[in-house]
Design a protein around this motif. Structure first.
Motif, PDB file in Angstrom:
ATOM      1  N   ASN A   1       0.884  -1.157   0.057  1.00 23.52           N
ATOM      2  CA  ASN A   1       0.168   0.106  -0.014  1.00 23.52           C
ATOM      3  C   ASN A   1       0.650   1.381  -0.088  1.00 23.52           C
ATOM      4  O   ASN A   1       2.032   1.149   0.586  1.00 23.52           O
ATOM      5  CB  ASN A   1      -0.916  -0.078   1.256  1.00 23.52           C
ATOM      6  CG  ASN A   1      -1.941  -1.188   1.217  1.00 23.52           C
ATOM      7  OD1 ASN A   1      -2.229  -1.683  -0.196  1.00 23.52           O
ATOM      8  ND2 ASN A   1      -2.863  -1.208   2.294  1.00 23.52           N
ATOM      9  N   VAL A   2       0.457   2.261  -0.456  1.00 22.26           N
ATOM     10  CA  VAL A   2       1.275   3.729  -0.568  1.00 22.26           C
ATOM     11  C   VAL A   2      -0.071   4.542   0.053  1.00 22.26           C
ATOM     12  O   VAL A   2      -1.116   4.422   0.041  1.00 22.26           O
ATOM     13  CB  VAL A   2       1.367   3.852  -2.059  1.00 22.26           C
ATOM     14  CG1 VAL A   2       2.538   2.877  -2.747  1.00 22.26           C
ATOM     15  CG2 VAL A   2       0.079   4.087  -2.975  1.00 22.26           C
ATOM     16  N   ASP A   3       1.018   5.662   0.353  1.00 18.58           N
ATOM     17  CA  ASP A   3       0.159   6.780   1.463  1.00 18.58           C
ATOM     18  C   ASP A   3       0.284   8.109   0.436  1.00 18.58           C
ATOM     19  O   ASP A   3       1.032   8.396  -0.162  1.00 18.58           O
ATOM     20  CB  ASP A   3       0.679   6.915   2.471  1.00 18.58           C
ATOM     21  CG  ASP A   3       0.539   5.892   3.644  1.00 18.58           C
ATOM     22  OD1 ASP A   3      -0.675   5.116   3.658  1.00 18.58           O
ATOM     23  OD2 ASP A   3       1.323   5.232   4.257  1.00 18.58           O
ATOM     24  N   VAL A   4      -1.135   8.780   0.525  1.00 16.83           N
ATOM     25  CA  VAL A   4      -1.239   9.948  -0.280  1.00 16.83           C
ATOM     26  C   VAL A   4      -1.150  11.122   0.863  1.00 16.83           C
ATOM     27  O   VAL A   4      -1.877  10.898   1.819  1.00 16.83           O
ATOM     28  CB  VAL A   4      -2.455  10.046  -1.253  1.00 16.83           C
ATOM     29  CG1 VAL A   4      -2.705  11.629  -1.569  1.00 16.83           C
ATOM     30  CG2 VAL A   4      -2.641   9.238  -2.276  1.00 16.83           C
ATOM     31  N   THR A   5      -0.390  12.028   0.779  1.00 12.36           N
ATOM     32  CA  THR A   5      -0.092  13.068   1.869  1.00 12.36           C
ATOM     33  C   THR A   5      -1.129  14.328   1.440  1.00 12.36           C
ATOM     34  O   THR A   5      -1.017  14.825   0.217  1.00 12.36           O
ATOM     35  CB  THR A   5       1.271  13.626   1.934  1.00 12.36           C
ATOM     36  OG1 THR A   5       2.209  12.507   2.345  1.00 12.36           O
ATOM     37  CG2 THR A   5       1.256  14.715   2.900  1.00 12.36           C
ATOM     38  N   ALA A   6      -2.107  14.677   2.351  1.00 13.01           N
ATOM     39  CA  ALA A   6      -3.179  15.791   2.015  1.00 13.01           C
ATOM     40  C   ALA A   6      -2.175  16.959   2.134  1.00 13.01           C
ATOM     41  O   ALA A   6      -1.509  17.185   2.535  1.00 13.01           O
ATOM     42  CB  ALA A   6      -4.116  15.956   3.061  1.00 13.01           C
ATOM     43  N   PRO A   7      -2.612  18.019   1.198  1.00 11.15           N
ATOM     44  CA  PRO A   7      -1.845  19.265   1.149  1.00 11.15           C
ATOM     45  C   PRO A   7      -2.201  20.012   2.701  1.00 11.15           C
ATOM     46  O   PRO A   7      -2.968  19.542   3.322  1.00 11.15           O
ATOM     47  CB  PRO A   7      -2.495  19.822   0.186  1.00 11.15           C
ATOM     48  CG  PRO A   7      -4.033  19.138  -0.049  1.00 11.15           C
ATOM     49  CD  PRO A   7      -3.522  18.010   0.185  1.00 11.15           C
ATOM     50  N   ALA A   8      -1.485  21.268   3.025  1.00 16.79           N
ATOM     51  CA  ALA A   8      -1.578  21.551   4.007  1.00 16.79           C
ATOM     52  C   ALA A   8      -3.044  22.092   4.437  1.00 16.79           C
ATOM     53  O   ALA A   8      -3.408  22.217   5.363  1.00 16.79           O
ATOM     54  CB  ALA A   8      -0.428  22.890   4.040  1.00 16.79           C
ATOM     55  N   TRP A   9      -3.701  22.869   3.491  1.00 17.38           N
ATOM     56  CA  TRP A   9      -4.975  23.420   3.480  1.00 17.38           C
ATOM     57  C   TRP A   9      -6.179  22.274   3.877  1.00 17.38           C
ATOM     58  O   TRP A   9      -7.198  22.696   4.344  1.00 17.38           O
ATOM     59  CB  TRP A   9      -5.396  24.159   2.605  1.00 17.38           C
ATOM     60  CG  TRP A   9      -5.221  23.679   1.151  1.00 17.38           C
ATOM     61  CD1 TRP A   9      -4.225  23.569   0.356  1.00 17.38           C
ATOM     62  CD2 TRP A   9      -6.430  23.036   0.579  1.00 17.38           C
ATOM     63  NE1 TRP A   9      -4.564  22.603  -0.778  1.00 17.38           N
ATOM     64  CE2 TRP A   9      -5.900  22.557  -0.807  1.00 17.38           C
ATOM     65  CE3 TRP A   9      -7.770  22.880   0.721  1.00 17.38           C
ATOM     66  CZ2 TRP A   9      -6.823  21.874  -1.757  1.00 17.38           C
ATOM     67  CZ3 TRP A   9      -8.589  22.063  -0.281  1.00 17.38           C
ATOM     68  CH2 TRP A   9      -8.112  21.728  -1.449  1.00 17.38           C
ATOM     69  N   LEU A  10      -5.774  20.952   3.932  1.00 19.87           N
ATOM     70  CA  LEU A  10      -6.615  19.949   4.180  1.00 19.87           C
ATOM     71  C   LEU A  10      -6.374  19.231   5.415  1.00 19.87           C
ATOM     72  O   LEU A  10      -7.094  18.205   5.837  1.00 19.87           O
ATOM     73  CB  LEU A  10      -6.688  18.853   2.921  1.00 19.87           C
ATOM     74  CG  LEU A  10      -7.510  19.435   1.838  1.00 19.87           C
ATOM     75  CD1 LEU A  10      -7.524  18.273   0.806  1.00 19.87           C
ATOM     76  CD2 LEU A  10      -8.981  19.845   2.199  1.00 19.87           C
ATOM     77  N   ARG A  11      -5.386  19.617   6.219  1.00 19.40           N
ATOM     78  CA  ARG A  11      -5.117  19.108   7.426  1.00 19.40           C
ATOM     79  C   ARG A  11      -5.576  19.886   8.679  1.00 19.40           C
ATOM     80  O   ARG A  11      -5.782  21.038   8.447  1.00 19.40           O
ATOM     81  CB  ARG A  11      -3.505  19.255   7.669  1.00 19.40           C
ATOM     82  CG  ARG A  11      -2.579  18.476   6.589  1.00 19.40           C
ATOM     83  CD  ARG A  11      -1.026  18.706   6.703  1.00 19.40           C
ATOM     84  NE  ARG A  11      -0.449  18.264   5.533  1.00 19.40           N
ATOM     85  CZ  ARG A  11       0.783  18.507   5.073  1.00 19.40           C
ATOM     86  NH1 ARG A  11       1.320  19.401   5.961  1.00 19.40           N
ATOM     87  NH2 ARG A  11       1.362  18.326   3.872  1.00 19.40           N
ATOM     88  N   GLY A  12      -6.038  19.362   9.705  1.00 15.76           N
ATOM     89  CA  GLY A  12      -6.616  19.633  10.854  1.00 15.76           C
ATOM     90  C   GLY A  12      -8.075  19.788  10.688  1.00 15.76           C
ATOM     91  O   GLY A  12      -8.785  18.876   9.902  1.00 15.76           O
ATOM     92  N   GLY A  13      -9.037  20.511  11.254  1.00 10.94           N
ATOM     93  CA  GLY A  13     -10.367  20.481  11.271  1.00 10.94           C
ATOM     94  C   GLY A  13     -10.865  21.541  11.858  1.00 10.94           C
ATOM     95  O   GLY A  13     -10.292  22.621  12.424  1.00 10.94           O
ATOM     96  N   LEU A  14     -12.356  21.758  11.710  1.00 10.79           N
ATOM     97  CA  LEU A  14     -13.079  22.959  12.248  1.00 10.79           C
ATOM     98  C   LEU A  14     -13.664  22.636  13.221  1.00 10.79           C
ATOM     99  O   LEU A  14     -14.741  21.774  13.449  1.00 10.79           O
ATOM    100  CB  LEU A  14     -14.030  23.377  11.101  1.00 10.79           C
ATOM    101  CG  LEU A  14     -14.755  24.607  11.233  1.00 10.79           C
ATOM    102  CD1 LEU A  14     -13.968  25.937  11.235  1.00 10.79           C
ATOM    103  CD2 LEU A  14     -15.782  24.597  10.353  1.00 10.79           C
ATOM    104  N   PRO A  15     -13.351  23.185  14.676  1.00 17.23           N
ATOM    105  CA  PRO A  15     -13.799  22.862  15.719  1.00 17.23           C
ATOM    106  C   PRO A  15     -15.464  23.576  15.694  1.00 17.23           C
ATOM    107  O   PRO A  15     -15.948  24.708  15.458  1.00 17.23           O
ATOM    108  CB  PRO A  15     -13.122  23.651  16.936  1.00 17.23           C
ATOM    109  CG  PRO A  15     -12.512  24.704  16.028  1.00 17.23           C
ATOM    110  CD  PRO A  15     -12.365  24.306  14.711  1.00 17.23           C
ATOM    111  N   LEU A  16     -16.370  22.736  16.261  1.00 18.56           N
ATOM    112  CA  LEU A  16     -17.870  23.197  16.208  1.00 18.56           C
ATOM    113  C   LEU A  16     -18.698  22.319  17.444  1.00 18.56           C
ATOM    114  O   LEU A  16     -18.650  21.058  17.051  1.00 18.56           O
ATOM    115  CB  LEU A  16     -18.237  22.911  14.685  1.00 18.56           C
ATOM    116  CG  LEU A  16     -19.759  23.261  14.607  1.00 18.56           C
ATOM    117  CD1 LEU A  16     -20.012  24.837  14.770  1.00 18.56           C
ATOM    118  CD2 LEU A  16     -20.505  23.001  13.190  1.00 18.56           C
TER     119      LEU A  16
END
Length: 398
Positions: free
Chosen positions: A201-216
């Motif tokens: 298996n290989v991994d795809v690294t998400a770009p910086a703007w798709l890392r983290g999350g929106l607290p709600l």
């Protein structure tokens, strides 16, 4: 309440993934009546295309297209998703076009044969990804140039119909022999013989703007899942506009309802079939690009979604986009709420529902939740065998 809202969001995000995966299948299976078991492998090709584009852009991590006092920076690498999506669509769409032209067009009206043929194609694609290297690609290119080039030249002869079988019988083994010999001569080059992906298996690294999350409301909504929800909505609107507002969409709907009458009116039914299959396959590639951000990508990644996507299409009603949306969201939300134990937690906190706590606790695993979803779908189909929105008119007779 926080746990319920988090469960609903995660369920909607799972439903969006299923909807994005089922959108292409709804076109191929719903509008064309083709049972395409290679749909998961077309998603796999889209996921691997994303991985390749990511590797190409890795050399541009230090090149910034936006740098505001080092507080807000976007590198060229962070934009690779914008290139990966159309490339994944084109790669899977081209693979689907080749599949339709080479296999499916001979099997229209025979769903059992299409099922068996596409199942064989899915196994071939899985092994192709495991084994593909420079040697295999060069050999395939040489074979295609020799065989199809010879067929194109010979087909211009006036007596082509008379010599067709003889031409195929001579050029096919000759092209295979030349391509195989060339592959053997180049096999001593270790660079060309090295597998591109292999079985790992290989991994795809998400770009910086798709890392983290929106607290709600006490929980965090990952940006990756928000992106998939938005991407699903865009693909859904684009598909709806294409099928209902464009001239080719009108041709597709006409051929779906009455192929003979459409042909009599001058609609190129063969081109419509090819375009429809390519469109559904391209949407599978976009789905593969999306799921590459949710986990590792491997030769069997498509098999994790093929059963669920067929369930969505069947429950929603064959060829109905609104039914596909409702079915995907219902299955996604129910699957997560049951499998994550959210139902068990809610039933334990509500006095009137406490007798159900042990029942939902028993099914609060991923595998057992899927068993329960299967049982619910079987029960639903007993009352609505044609799905939520059954086809009407001539489409129901196909």
């Amino acid at each position: 309440m926080s746990a319920l809202l988090e469960g609903l969001f995660n369920g909607i995000s799972i439903g969006s993934v299923l909807l994005l995966a089922a959108l292409g299948l709804a076109i191929v299976f719903g509008l064309m009546g083709v049972i395409n078991l290679a749909h998961g492998e077309l998603m796999m090709l889209g996921a691997y295309s994303t991985f390749v584009v990511q590797n190409v852009f890795k050399g541009f991590e230090d090149i910034y297209i936006l740098n505001v006092f080092q507080a807000f920076r976007i590198s060229l690498f962070d934009t690779y998703v914008l290139f990966a999506l159309p490339i994944a669509f084109l790669v899977s769409g081209l693979a689907g076009l080749l599949l339709e032209r080479g296999v499916i067009r001979f099997l229209y009206g025979r769903p059992l044969e299409t099922l068996l043929a596409t199942w064989g194609v899915s196994l071939i694609l899985q092994q192709f990804v495991r084994s593909v290297n420079g040697l295999l690609v060069i050999s395939l290119i040489v074979f295609c140039l020799l065989f199809f080039g010879a067929m194109t030249v010979l087909s211009r002869r006036l007596d082509w119909e008379r010599i067709r079988n003889l031409a195929i019988g001579v050029t096919l083994p000759l092209s295979l022999a030349i391509a195989g010999l060339l592959g053997y001569l180049l096999s001593f080059n270790p660079v060309l013989a090295r597998p591109w992906f292999s079985a790992r298996n290989v991994d795809v690294t998400a770009p910086a703007w798709l890392r983290g999350g929106l607290p709600l409301l006490g929980f965090q909504m990952p940006y990756t899942r928000l992106f998939i929800i938005i991407l699903t909505a865009i693909c859904l609107l684009g598909t709806y506009w294409f099928l209902n507002k464009s001239s080719w969409g009108l041709r597709i709907r006409a051929v779906t309802q009455n192929r003979q009458m459409s042909a009599c009116l001058g609609i190129p039914t063969n081109q419509v079939d090819a375009l429809t299959f390519a469109l559904g396959s391209g949407l599978a590639g976009v789905a593969g690009c999306a799921i590459s951000f949710l986990g590792s990508v491997g030769p069997n990644v498509g098999q994790n979604y093929i059963v669920d996507t067929f369930m969505v299409v069947v429950v929603g009603g064959v060829g109905n986009l609104l039914g596909t949306i409702i079915a995907a969201m219902a299955i996604g939300v129910a699957n997560y709420l049951i499998g994550s134990g959210t139902f068990a937690l809610i039933s334990g906190s509500v006095e009137a529902l406490k007798p159900l706590t042990d029942f939902f606790t028993f099914f609060s695993t991923t595998s057992m939740a899927k068993v329960m979803i299967f049982a619910l779908i079987i029960a639903f189909l007993q009352f609505k065998p044609a799905g939520i929105f059954p086809p009407k008119g001539r489409t129901a007779e196909l």
